[in-house]
Design an enzyme around this catalytic site. Structure first.
Site, PDB file in Angstrom:
ATOM      1  N   TYR A 140     -19.724  -5.604   3.810  1.00  0.00           N
ATOM      2  CA  TYR A 140     -19.802  -6.837   2.980  1.00  0.00           C
ATOM      3  C   TYR A 140     -19.342  -8.121   3.781  1.00  0.00           C
ATOM      4  O   TYR A 140     -19.790  -8.921   4.061  1.00  0.00           O
ATOM      5  CB  TYR A 140     -18.746  -6.820   1.777  1.00  0.00           C
ATOM      6  CG  TYR A 140     -18.581  -8.022   1.158  1.00  0.00           C
ATOM      7  CD1 TYR A 140     -19.700  -8.864   0.605  1.00  0.00           C
ATOM      8  CD2 TYR A 140     -17.361  -8.590   0.925  1.00  0.00           C
ATOM      9  CE1 TYR A 140     -19.598 -10.043   0.004  1.00  0.00           C
ATOM     10  CE2 TYR A 140     -17.146  -9.696   0.270  1.00  0.00           C
ATOM     11  CZ  TYR A 140     -18.201 -10.483  -0.030  1.00  0.00           C
ATOM     12  OH  TYR A 140     -18.230 -11.847  -0.634  1.00  0.00           O
ATOM     13  N   THR A 165     -16.910 -15.443   2.938  1.00  0.00           N
ATOM     14  CA  THR A 165     -15.633 -14.736   2.169  1.00  0.00           C
ATOM     15  C   THR A 165     -14.709 -14.686   3.194  1.00  0.00           C
ATOM     16  O   THR A 165     -14.782 -14.541   4.470  1.00  0.00           O
ATOM     17  CB  THR A 165     -16.267 -13.335   1.750  1.00  0.00           C
ATOM     18  OG1 THR A 165     -15.213 -12.598   1.391  1.00  0.00           O
ATOM     19  CG2 THR A 165     -17.051 -12.671   2.815  1.00  0.00           C
TER      20      THR A 165
END
Length: 329
Positions: free
Chosen positions: A141, A117
């Site tokens: 995250y 990501t």
């Protein structure tokens, strides 16, 4: 080629399965269905319910189906949730990925494509952000994904293993043929929430933060059509098949749109002027992040075909209508 797709019943994974089957590959899906759907897996794929952290089980699966490559999507992906419950995200994204990588090494798997990501960059020093910029995640995250990247890098250095890490920017849209799309209830993806609001499934949409140092005060993101993202995965798989070197690559277009610009697109495409509520910033959200996307084009010969915000919105809108009809008849 026999390919294992972890998280293949989810949003991006289900699109991957469709593309692999179309290419004539044999596909095995491993998913615990915590966020995915059994109906999202095409009948031509082999579905196995299970947890990627169960090492002995995964090793047997890899050997039984003679898996030659793994495309690893299974993860938790909501930034604010990771801030609220970081240990859960380190378990789901980092610890479980470690178990999967260990099983892959034990089973002699040589090729892994890993779903990472742009959140690994945090608040970039400059935009567009390139792969060489030092990662500085601002959310658990992003950190959980970065640690998984490091584990994969180190495992590849120690074992006969090759990989491509793809750092996604903001994935949106749906299969243009209407076979799959973002189906998770209570999703937080901006475009999905906006089209649900346009269709009257939500009373309003919230914009989190209007005081960022951007052109209209709202966050700016690089939105990539899910079909183009899957095209990048197919290119990555072929790259590894052809003996290509390990790579870490951004997946984006290099174009940034603000939250308000996205909402304008949804209103324009849907023809609905829905209610927008302005709210304070959320923790963990960078002000602007746009991909420097030349390396992936050069390395993988990737050529996106859906670089159009209104098209992305239209496909998302079409899918949301189909999904609503599926659920409510």
């Amino acid at each position: 080629m026999n390919v294992l797709v972890t998280g293949g019943a989810g949003y991006i994974g289900s699109h991957m399965v469709l593309a692999l089957l179309e290419a004539g590959e044999r596909v095995v899906v491993l998913d615990d269905l915590s966020t995915g759907y059994r109906w999202a897996v095409p009948p031509d794929a082999t579905f196995v319910s299970g947890d990627i952290s169960d090492g002995p089980f995964v090793e047997r699966l890899l050997e039984e189906h003679r898996i030659e490559a793994i495309i690893h999507f299974a993860a938790r992906i909501v930034v604010p949730d990771s801030v609220a419950d970081p240990l859960h995200y380190y378990l789901a994204n980092t610890c479980k990925s470690r178990a999967l990588f260990e099983a892959a090494v034990h089973a002699g798997i040589r090729k892994i494509v890993f779903s990472s990501t742009a959140a690994v960059y945090g608040n970039p020093i400059s935009n567009p952000v390139g792969e060489d910029q030092t990662p500085m995640p601002v959310s658990p995250y992003g950190a959980s994904k970065l640690m998984s990247e490091w584990m994969l890098r180190d495992a590849a250095a120690a074992h006969d293993l090759n990989y491509v890490v793809l750092r996604y920017f903001n994935v949106a849209g749906a299969d243009p043929a209407g076979r799959s799309g973002q189906s998770t209830p209570n999703a937080t993806h901006l475009i999905k929430v906006a089209v649900q609001t346009a269709l009257g499934q939500r009373p309003a949409i919230e914009v989190f933060g209007t005081d960022y140092e951007t052109r209209d005060g709202t966050c700016v993101r690089d939105y990539i059509h899910v079909t183009d993202l899957i095209g990048a995965h197919m290119c990555a798989l072929r790259h590894l098949q052809n003996g290509g070197e390990n790579a870490v690559l951004n997946c984006g277009y290099g174009n940034g749109y603000s939250v308000l610009e996205v909402l304008d697109s949804v209103k324009r495409v849907s023809g609905v002027d829905f209610t927008v509520n302005l709210s304070p910033r959320r923790p963990g959200d960078p002000a602007k992040i746009v991909a420097q996307a030349d390396r992936i084009r050069r390395t993988l010969k990737w050529r996106p075909e859906h670089d159009n915000l209104d098209l992305i919105v239209q496909n998302a809108l079409d899918w949301e209508r189909r999904l609503h009809n599926r659920v409510h008849g």
